[in-house]
Design a protein around this motif. Structure first.
Motif, PDB file in Angstrom:
ATOM      1  N   LEU A 126       0.835  -1.201   0.000  1.00 23.10           N
ATOM      2  CA  LEU A 126       0.000   0.000   0.000  1.00 23.10           C
ATOM      3  C   LEU A 126       0.868   1.250   0.000  1.00 23.10           C
ATOM      4  N   PRO A 127       0.381   2.339  -0.604  1.00 22.33           N
ATOM      5  CA  PRO A 127       1.177   3.571  -0.675  1.00 22.33           C
ATOM      6  C   PRO A 127       1.188   4.342   0.636  1.00 22.33           C
ATOM      7  N   MET A 128       2.285   5.064   0.862  1.00 24.99           N
ATOM      8  CA  MET A 128       2.375   5.994   1.985  1.00 24.99           C
ATOM      9  C   MET A 128       1.947   7.388   1.529  1.00 24.99           C
ATOM     10  N   ILE A 129       1.609   8.247   2.478  1.00 22.59           N
ATOM     11  CA  ILE A 129       1.258   9.623   2.159  1.00 22.59           C
ATOM     12  C   ILE A 129       2.166  10.557   2.962  1.00 22.59           C
ATOM     13  N   ALA A 135       5.999   3.033  -0.098  1.00 22.78           N
ATOM     14  CA  ALA A 135       4.908   2.130   0.241  1.00 22.78           C
ATOM     15  C   ALA A 135       5.267   1.323   1.471  1.00 22.78           C
ATOM     16  N   LEU A 215      -0.438   4.849   7.102  1.00 22.14           N
ATOM     17  CA  LEU A 215      -0.029   5.454   5.836  1.00 22.14           C
ATOM     18  C   LEU A 215       1.041   6.526   6.009  1.00 22.14           C
ATOM     19  N   ARG A 216       1.470   6.765   7.230  1.00 13.60           N
ATOM     20  CA  ARG A 216       2.362   7.892   7.509  1.00 13.60           C
ATOM     21  C   ARG A 216       3.805   7.480   7.782  1.00 13.60           C
ATOM     22  N   ASN A 217       4.280   6.506   7.056  1.00 19.00           N
ATOM     23  CA  ASN A 217       5.677   6.108   7.119  1.00 19.00           C
ATOM     24  C   ASN A 217       6.106   5.652   8.514  1.00 19.00           C
ATOM     25  N   ILE A 236      -8.989   1.173   3.839  1.00 20.81           N
ATOM     26  CA  ILE A 236      -8.142   2.115   3.106  1.00 20.81           C
ATOM     27  C   ILE A 236      -8.612   2.233   1.664  1.00 20.81           C
ATOM     28  N   ALA A 240     -10.290   5.724   0.138  1.00 19.94           N
ATOM     29  CA  ALA A 240      -9.647   6.392  -1.001  1.00 19.94           C
ATOM     30  C   ALA A 240     -10.629   6.560  -2.154  1.00 19.94           C
ATOM     31  N   MET A 276      -1.425   7.209  -5.387  1.00 20.12           N
ATOM     32  CA  MET A 276      -2.320   6.305  -4.673  1.00 20.12           C
ATOM     33  C   MET A 276      -2.667   5.056  -5.494  1.00 20.12           C
ATOM     34  N   GLN A 278      -2.451   1.666  -6.393  1.00 19.41           N
ATOM     35  CA  GLN A 278      -1.905   0.454  -5.772  1.00 19.41           C
ATOM     36  C   GLN A 278      -1.373  -0.529  -6.803  1.00 19.41           C
TER      37      GLN A 278
END
Length: 345
Positions: A126-129, A135, A215-217, A236, A240, A276, A278
């Motif tokens: 999953l991607p990070m923001i 990810a 999602l915040r690293n 998630i 999204a 975003m 995936q």
């Protein structure tokens, strides 16, 4: 390296599957593909069959088929034949966009577990923001409804190997999904898992991670039981999708000025969508079985199939599964030696 492909699995099969395979074939000259499915349908979609072999499969496992029953009864299905090719050594990996439960069953019953793995798990990316790009991996994201603490410990090891081999992270940070960051928070299982992870010097354990910060690293790999992991994954994905829909609806219903503003922001929206997306990280991997078994979304297009086949290529090139087999073989032997030593005292 050969990849066995269930060409009939998924909402857009075989068209999207064949197009994705053809693109991957052109990108990776050392890969060969075994496409299992309706030969007549598949061959019509291929103008060039270089390094692509089509094998007739008379049956197809549908999305609504009961997984175990389908695997046992539909012996001539594209999925079962592809899995059998991996078991026999004719192919090195298995890929499908079809019935998730059936693929997991085929991975467990046909491909088989690595000795020492108690319960294989499904790994999703999953991607990070935020400021950090990239990810994280979530494991287990839905292969098991229930787990024990020892399973979560093994997921941390499996996730570590994947992050190292496929994503190139030398010392991946491992987090435990929980309802609080304090060590004493959570269920009995998560508390026990916390102690196991903290005590393992081979794991870079960073502690508990709450759902609102995944999602915040916070970590490169987050381990969870299958129920919590799948719930988080679906939450998630749903959030999204809902935000993008709401944003589009608000712009369209807010007059000319908002629409003009949206036109100016179009490049930014494209960047957001790309970040975003995936699909760029490939499919979900059943870790803990004797070969790469990878599942892409049922609605996957050719681009998603291509990315997922690239993900499998990386797993094969880096010898991830043989390394895992070797690790758990040594671990099992060490445990046996420990038992023998204790008995001899």
């Amino acid at each position: 390296m050969k990849i066995a492909v269930d060409a009939m699995g998924g909402d857009h099969a075989p068209e999207a599957i064949v197009a994705g395979v053809a693109k991957a074939r052109d990108q990776y000259p050392h890969l060969e593909f075994l496409l299992y499915g309706k030969s007549e349908q598949i061959s019509k979609l291929l103008t060039d069959q270089t390094r692509i072999k089509i094998i007739q499969a008379d049956e197809v496992i549908g999305m609504n088929d009961e997984p175990v029953r389908a695997i046992r009864r539909k012996k001539q299905s594209s999925l079962v034949l592809a899995a059998q090719a991996v078991k026999s050594g004719e192919a090195d990996a298995l890929f499908s966009c079809g019935n998730t439960g059936a693929l997991l069953t085929a991975g467990l019953l046909i491909v088989g577990r690595i000795k020492g793995i108690v319960r294989p798990g499904l790994l999703s990316t999953l991607p990070m923001i935020g400021e950090q790009t990239g990810a994280f991996n979530l494991l287990d994201s839905g292969a098991n409804a229930e787990n024990k603490a020892e399973h979560l410990h093994q997921y941390a090891i499996l996730g570590k190997y994947y992050a190292q081999k496929v994503r190139g992270i030398a010392d991946p940070r491992i987090g435990l999904l929980n309802n609080g960051t304090e060590p004493h928070k959570g269920s009995k299982i998560t508390q026990e898992a916390y102690q196991l992870l903290q005590a393992d010097p081979a794991i870079n354990f960073v502690g508990n991670v709450e759902a609102n910060s995944v999602l915040r690293n916070q970590a490169d790999v987050i381990v969870a039981d299958g129920f919590m992991g799948n719930t988080l994954l679906k939450s998630i994905e749903g959030t999204a999708s809902a935000i993008m829909h709401l944003l589009k609806e608000t712009i369209m219903n807010s007059g000319v000025s908002s629409k003009l503003g949206a036109v100016l922001l179009k490049p930014a929206f494209k960047q957001l969508k790309a970040k975003m997306n995936q699909a760029q990280y490939g499919g979900a991997v059943l870790l803990g079985v004797k070969a790469p078994v990878v599942k892409a979304h049922g609605a996957s297009d050719a681009e998603t199939v291509y990315y997922t086949l690239g993900q499998i290529e990386q797993m094969l090139k880096e010898q991830m599964i043989p390394d895992l087999v070797d690790y758990f073989s040594k671990l099992n032997q060490a445990e046996k030696n420990k038992v023998i030593e204790e008995k001899s005292k």
